[in-house]
Design a protein around this motif. Structure first.
Motif, mmCIF file in Angstrom:
data_model
loop_
_atom_site.group_PDB
_atom_site.id
_atom_site.type_symbol
_atom_site.label_atom_id
_atom_site.label_comp_id
_atom_site.label_asym_id
_atom_site.label_seq_id
_atom_site.Cartn_x
_atom_site.Cartn_y
_atom_site.Cartn_z
ATOM 1 N N GLY A 66 0.819 -1.207 0.000
ATOM 2 C CA GLY A 66 0.000 0.000 0.000
ATOM 3 C C GLY A 66 0.852 1.256 0.000
ATOM 4 O O GLY A 66 2.085 1.201 0.107
ATOM 5 N N GLU A 67 0.181 2.370 -0.082
ATOM 6 C CA GLU A 67 0.872 3.649 -0.180
ATOM 7 C C GLU A 67 1.768 3.915 1.021
ATOM 8 O O GLU A 67 2.806 4.571 0.912
ATOM 9 C CB GLU A 67 -0.170 4.765 -0.316
ATOM 10 C CG GLU A 67 0.412 6.129 -0.607
ATOM 11 C CD GLU A 67 -0.668 7.175 -0.839
ATOM 12 O OE1 GLU A 67 -0.510 8.296 -0.336
ATOM 13 O OE2 GLU A 67 -1.670 6.849 -1.521
ATOM 14 N N LEU B 278 6.139 1.091 3.786
ATOM 15 C CA LEU B 278 7.523 1.438 3.511
ATOM 16 C C LEU B 278 8.412 0.205 3.361
ATOM 17 O O LEU B 278 9.389 0.228 2.606
ATOM 18 C CB LEU B 278 8.073 2.332 4.625
ATOM 19 C CG LEU B 278 7.490 3.738 4.727
ATOM 20 C CD1 LEU B 278 8.157 4.496 5.865
ATOM 21 C CD2 LEU B 278 7.667 4.488 3.412
ATOM 22 N N VAL B 279 8.088 -0.871 4.060
ATOM 23 C CA VAL B 279 8.919 -2.069 3.978
ATOM 24 C C VAL B 279 8.860 -2.662 2.568
ATOM 25 O O VAL B 279 9.894 -3.007 1.976
ATOM 26 C CB VAL B 279 8.508 -3.106 5.038
ATOM 27 C CG1 VAL B 279 9.274 -4.416 4.828
ATOM 28 C CG2 VAL B 279 8.770 -2.565 6.439
ATOM 29 N N SER B 280 7.662 -2.774 2.007
ATOM 30 C CA SER B 280 7.535 -3.271 0.634
ATOM 31 C C SER B 280 8.256 -2.359 -0.347
ATOM 32 O O SER B 280 8.932 -2.824 -1.273
ATOM 33 C CB SER B 280 6.057 -3.396 0.243
ATOM 34 O OG SER B 280 5.436 -4.434 0.945
ATOM 35 N N ALA B 281 8.125 -1.057 -0.144
ATOM 36 C CA ALA B 281 8.795 -0.101 -1.037
ATOM 37 C C ALA B 281 10.305 -0.261 -0.949
ATOM 38 O O ALA B 281 11.011 -0.212 -1.968
ATOM 39 C CB ALA B 281 8.377 1.321 -0.675
ATOM 40 N N ALA B 282 10.816 -0.478 0.254
ATOM 41 C CA ALA B 282 12.253 -0.658 0.434
ATOM 42 C C ALA B 282 12.725 -1.979 -0.178
ATOM 43 O O ALA B 282 13.810 -2.058 -0.765
ATOM 44 C CB ALA B 282 12.609 -0.602 1.918
ATOM 45 N N MET B 283 11.917 -3.033 -0.024
ATOM 46 C CA MET B 283 12.249 -4.319 -0.648
ATOM 47 C C MET B 283 12.390 -4.165 -2.155
ATOM 48 O O MET B 283 13.352 -4.644 -2.766
ATOM 49 C CB MET B 283 11.155 -5.353 -0.353
ATOM 50 C CG MET B 283 11.084 -5.829 1.067
ATOM 51 S SD MET B 283 9.589 -6.850 1.357
ATOM 52 C CE MET B 283 9.941 -8.290 0.338
#
Length: 302
Positions: A35-36, A39-44
């Motif tokens: 989701g927006e 942050l963890v997914s975005a960093a991955m």
């Protein structure tokens, strides 16, 4: 895997670019966006999808092909992506402030600079977890072979691999060390993941124990060669990484000098070449790819 993995040596630039695009697309699918506010997914995704050399997944695919693996093996691309996730996670952890405190990686701000150290650590752990899940679910691989692949990857990450190598580098890197101690740290930091890469390729190709043992020798030499190249490049600009990161460390460049390290690097490549040929029975795409890549990198020092 929907597309056939073609021989990347017939037209190196075009075919390698195509193979890297396949890896990029599959990594994008295997690391879904959150989701927006996730942050963890975005960093991955930042750590794993940022443009890189993709040496390890390319090696896995090319070696499996040279060992007779079917071009259309349904799990080969996923196995390659899993290795790249582990590599990306290791870089993210290497870069954080309590480790190497790096500011740049692949010409971009490091993950911890963009998202914070706590997010970078969590993202690296999540990538490692994801990688093992991808291997465990790889299509076209028997369950006992998947277990074998998981074991190889686990050994590369743990106390006989990346973790121990990073600890030794941090704990003893600035102390006076002899050549054997430095080489041992390099093997743990670099060779062990190459070993898992080549072993997983052999598992996918159902290679014999003798071939797998040869590939362990290849990985040892390749890991040492890669680390020596990395040490040589430390003071160079245009690498996409911080300059002089190894300043004050007891590397083989600092211990033996540049000329001796160049000779040793070539010796490791010749040894890897010999073991590759004995494993595959002839000089194949993997060897030609590695020769071309190292020649290109070494040319930058002239």
């Amino acid at each position: 895997m929907t597309a056939s993995i073609q021989d990347p040596i017939a037209a190196p630039e075009e075919e390698l670019a195509s193979l890297k695009q396949m890896l990029q697309r599959r990594l994008d699918q295997l690391i879904p966006a959150g989701g927006e506010r996730d942050l963890v997914s975005a960093a991955m995704r930042d750590g794993a999808l940022a443009p890189g050399k993709r040496i390890r997944p390319l090696l896995l695919i090319l070696t499996a092909r040279d060992l007779g693996c079917d071009d259309d093996h349904p799990g080969l691309l996923d196995l390659a992506c899993a290795v790249e996730m582990v590599h990306a996670a290791s870089l993210m952890l290497d870069d954080i402030p309590c480790m190497d405190d790096a500011q740049l990686r692949r010409g971009r701000p490091t993950v911890h600079r963009q998202f914070g150290e706590h997010v970078a650590i969590l993202a690296a752990v999540a990538l490692l977890s994801n990688a093992f899940g991808v291997v465990a679910a790889a299509e076209g691989v028997a369950s006992d072979s998947r277990n074998d692949a998981v074991a190889e990857l686990s050994a590369a990450v743990g106390m006989q691999g990346l973790v121990q190598g990073q600890f030794l580098d941090l704990n003893e890197g600035e102390a006076t060390r002899n050549e054997d101690d430095i080489a041992n740290t390099n093997e743990l930091k670099t060779s062990m993941l190459f070993s898992a890469t080549l072993q997983i390729a052999a598992i996918a190709a159902e290679a014999s124990p003798m071939v797998r043992q040869r590939l362990r020798h290849v990985a040892k030499d390749l890991g040492q060669a890669f680390q020596l190249l990395d040490d040589l490049a430390d003071g160079q600009t245009g690498t996409g990484k911080d300059i002089d990161q190894d300043l004050g460390k007891s590397t083989l460049v600092a211990t033996l000098g540049v000329e001796a390290v160049h000779r040793r690097l070539r010796e490791h490549l010749e040894s890897a070449d010999d073991h590759f040929q004995r494993a595959c029975g002839q000089r194949g795409a993997t060897q030609r790819f590695m020769h071309a890549w190292f020649d290109q990198q070494l040319a930058k020092f002239h």
